[in-house]
Design a protein around this motif. Sequence first.
Motif, PDB file in Angstrom:
ATOM      1  N   UNK A 125      10.227  22.269  -5.686  1.00 20.13           N
ATOM      2  CA  UNK A 125      11.242  21.402  -5.090  1.00 20.13           C
ATOM      3  C   UNK A 125      10.792  21.082  -3.675  1.00 20.13           C
ATOM      4  N   UNK A 126      11.284  20.034  -3.164  1.00 22.57           N
ATOM      5  CA  UNK A 126      10.949  19.652  -1.797  1.00 22.57           C
ATOM      6  C   UNK A 126      11.511  18.283  -1.522  1.00 22.57           C
ATOM      7  N   UNK A 127      11.382  17.889  -0.286  1.00 26.79           N
ATOM      8  CA  UNK A 127      11.896  16.582   0.085  1.00 26.79           C
ATOM      9  C   UNK A 127      11.074  15.496  -0.587  1.00 26.79           C
ATOM     10  N   UNK A 128      11.759  14.477  -1.031  1.00 23.98           N
ATOM     11  CA  UNK A 128      11.112  13.306  -1.594  1.00 23.98           C
ATOM     12  C   UNK A 128      11.523  12.114  -0.754  1.00 23.98           C
ATOM     13  N   UNK A 129      10.714  11.109  -0.762  1.00 22.95           N
ATOM     14  CA  UNK A 129      11.029   9.935   0.041  1.00 22.95           C
ATOM     15  C   UNK A 129      10.600   8.688  -0.701  1.00 22.95           C
ATOM     16  N   UNK A 130      11.070   7.566  -0.225  1.00 24.04           N
ATOM     17  CA  UNK A 130      10.688   6.284  -0.758  1.00 24.04           C
ATOM     18  C   UNK A 130       9.985   5.528   0.349  1.00 24.04           C
ATOM     19  N   UNK A 131       8.857   4.950   0.064  1.00 28.70           N
ATOM     20  CA  UNK A 131       8.126   4.166   1.056  1.00 28.70           C
ATOM     21  C   UNK A 131       8.132   2.707   0.624  1.00 28.70           C
ATOM     22  N   UNK A 132       8.531   1.841   1.524  1.00 29.84           N
ATOM     23  CA  UNK A 132       8.553   0.412   1.262  1.00 29.84           C
ATOM     24  C   UNK A 132       7.351  -0.202   1.964  1.00 29.84           C
ATOM     25  N   UNK A 133       6.548  -0.924   1.221  1.00 30.13           N
ATOM     26  CA  UNK A 133       5.334  -1.513   1.776  1.00 30.13           C
ATOM     27  C   UNK A 133       5.434  -3.032   1.664  1.00 30.13           C
ATOM     28  N   UNK A 134       5.213  -3.716   2.772  1.00 33.81           N
ATOM     29  CA  UNK A 134       5.211  -5.174   2.811  1.00 33.81           C
ATOM     30  C   UNK A 134       3.901  -5.662   3.395  1.00 33.81           C
ATOM     31  N   UNK A 135       3.511  -6.883   3.003  1.00 26.50           N
ATOM     32  CA  UNK A 135       2.374  -7.525   3.660  1.00 26.50           C
ATOM     33  C   UNK A 135       2.805  -7.964   5.050  1.00 26.50           C
ATOM     34  N   UNK A 136       1.857  -8.027   5.950  1.00 26.24           N
ATOM     35  CA  UNK A 136       2.161  -8.524   7.291  1.00 26.24           C
ATOM     36  C   UNK A 136       2.611  -9.982   7.189  1.00 26.24           C
ATOM     37  N   UNK A 137       3.458 -10.353   8.131  1.00 24.58           N
ATOM     38  CA  UNK A 137       3.954 -11.738   8.123  1.00 24.58           C
ATOM     39  C   UNK A 137       2.792 -12.724   8.238  1.00 24.58           C
ATOM     40  N   UNK A 138       2.928 -13.837   7.605  1.00 25.46           N
ATOM     41  CA  UNK A 138       1.996 -14.962   7.678  1.00 25.46           C
ATOM     42  C   UNK A 138       0.653 -14.697   7.008  1.00 25.46           C
ATOM     43  N   UNK A 139       0.526 -13.621   6.230  1.00 24.63           N
ATOM     44  CA  UNK A 139      -0.735 -13.402   5.522  1.00 24.63           C
ATOM     45  C   UNK A 139      -0.948 -14.501   4.499  1.00 24.63           C
ATOM     46  N   UNK A 140       0.122 -14.851   3.787  1.00 23.77           N
ATOM     47  CA  UNK A 140      -0.034 -15.882   2.763  1.00 23.77           C
ATOM     48  C   UNK A 140      -0.352 -17.249   3.373  1.00 23.77           C
ATOM     49  N   UNK A 141       0.141 -17.532   4.575  1.00 23.81           N
ATOM     50  CA  UNK A 141      -0.154 -18.808   5.235  1.00 23.81           C
ATOM     51  C   UNK A 141      -1.605 -18.868   5.709  1.00 23.81           C
ATOM     52  N   UNK A 142      -2.169 -17.719   6.090  1.00 20.96           N
ATOM     53  CA  UNK A 142      -3.544 -17.672   6.609  1.00 20.96           C
ATOM     54  C   UNK A 142      -4.527 -17.104   5.593  1.00 20.96           C
ATOM     55  N   UNK A 143      -4.173 -17.135   4.349  1.00 19.12           N
ATOM     56  CA  UNK A 143      -4.963 -16.483   3.310  1.00 19.12           C
ATOM     57  C   UNK A 143      -6.407 -16.966   3.260  1.00 19.12           C
ATOM     58  N   UNK A 144      -6.633 -18.243   3.461  1.00 17.63           N
ATOM     59  CA  UNK A 144      -7.990 -18.786   3.351  1.00 17.63           C
ATOM     60  C   UNK A 144      -8.839 -18.501   4.579  1.00 17.63           C
ATOM     61  N   UNK A 145      -8.221 -18.195   5.708  1.00 15.28           N
ATOM     62  CA  UNK A 145      -9.003 -17.940   6.918  1.00 15.28           C
ATOM     63  C   UNK A 145      -9.300 -16.448   7.107  1.00 15.28           C
ATOM     64  N   UNK A 146      -8.622 -15.589   6.389  1.00 17.76           N
ATOM     65  CA  UNK A 146      -8.834 -14.145   6.506  1.00 17.76           C
ATOM     66  C   UNK A 146      -9.943 -13.693   5.570  1.00 17.76           C
ATOM     67  N   UNK A 147     -10.674 -12.666   5.977  1.00 21.02           N
ATOM     68  CA  UNK A 147     -11.752 -12.129   5.140  1.00 21.02           C
ATOM     69  C   UNK A 147     -11.285 -10.824   4.508  1.00 21.02           C
ATOM     70  N   UNK A 148     -11.429 -10.744   3.202  1.00 20.91           N
ATOM     71  CA  UNK A 148     -11.035  -9.559   2.451  1.00 20.91           C
ATOM     72  C   UNK A 148     -12.175  -9.115   1.551  1.00 20.91           C
ATOM     73  N   UNK A 149     -12.251  -7.821   1.307  1.00 18.59           N
ATOM     74  CA  UNK A 149     -13.153  -7.348   0.248  1.00 18.59           C
ATOM     75  C   UNK A 149     -12.497  -7.707  -1.075  1.00 18.59           C
ATOM     76  N   UNK A 150     -13.222  -7.540  -2.164  1.00 18.73           N
ATOM     77  CA  UNK A 150     -12.671  -7.873  -3.478  1.00 18.73           C
ATOM     78  C   UNK A 150     -11.421  -7.047  -3.784  1.00 18.73           C
ATOM     79  N   UNK A 151     -11.447  -5.772  -3.448  1.00 23.27           N
ATOM     80  CA  UNK A 151     -10.281  -4.914  -3.713  1.00 23.27           C
ATOM     81  C   UNK A 151      -9.109  -5.287  -2.814  1.00 23.27           C
ATOM     82  N   UNK A 152      -9.394  -5.602  -1.550  1.00 27.76           N
ATOM     83  CA  UNK A 152      -8.326  -6.021  -0.654  1.00 27.76           C
ATOM     84  C   UNK A 152      -7.683  -7.312  -1.158  1.00 27.76           C
ATOM     85  N   UNK A 153      -8.505  -8.247  -1.594  1.00 27.46           N
ATOM     86  CA  UNK A 153      -7.994  -9.528  -2.111  1.00 27.46           C
ATOM     87  C   UNK A 153      -7.148  -9.302  -3.361  1.00 27.46           C
TER      88      UNK A 153
END
Length: 173
Positions: A125-153
Amino acid sequence: MLSDRNLSDLFAEKFTGFATVAVNQPVDRAYQYGIPSGLKPAPEPGSIVRVPFSGRQTTGCVVEIADSPKGGFDPRKIKPLGRVITPEYRISPNLLQLAGWISEYYMAPPGETLSALSFLGFNEIGEKTEALINLAEHVDANLNTLRFTAKQRQLVDWFLTNQNRAVLVDVAV
């Protein structure tokens, strides 16, 4: 040449005490484990612990703590106790005593008897938690100008197809 007493002292130095543990296995007795120096939290009678047993890890309940091994047991053969998995919860002394009586009277394995009497079983038994993860704002707007590895993409694409959020449930703190 080392005497038996000197040999015992040599091996006992790595342990601050010895715990008798009833493992949750179909065996008719409890086993001794060394309490490693620095183990936090320190086990107490009634603590649910993880221990090595028969080549694998299993759970058990500490039924007794002692300063030295019981019954002339060879300290070289004593394995270290793994960890306390329920620091906030211990089986009460009355339940430990009742489990001992049940185990003896009905010739039942002591660890399995204790697990049945414990309202938690021997579960972690122990404490459990929930983590909410969001993309940074404007990532989708700047998607073509950002560089990602294949896994990041691949991860960014997954977020974009799942409303830009992910919830991780039951993450141990």
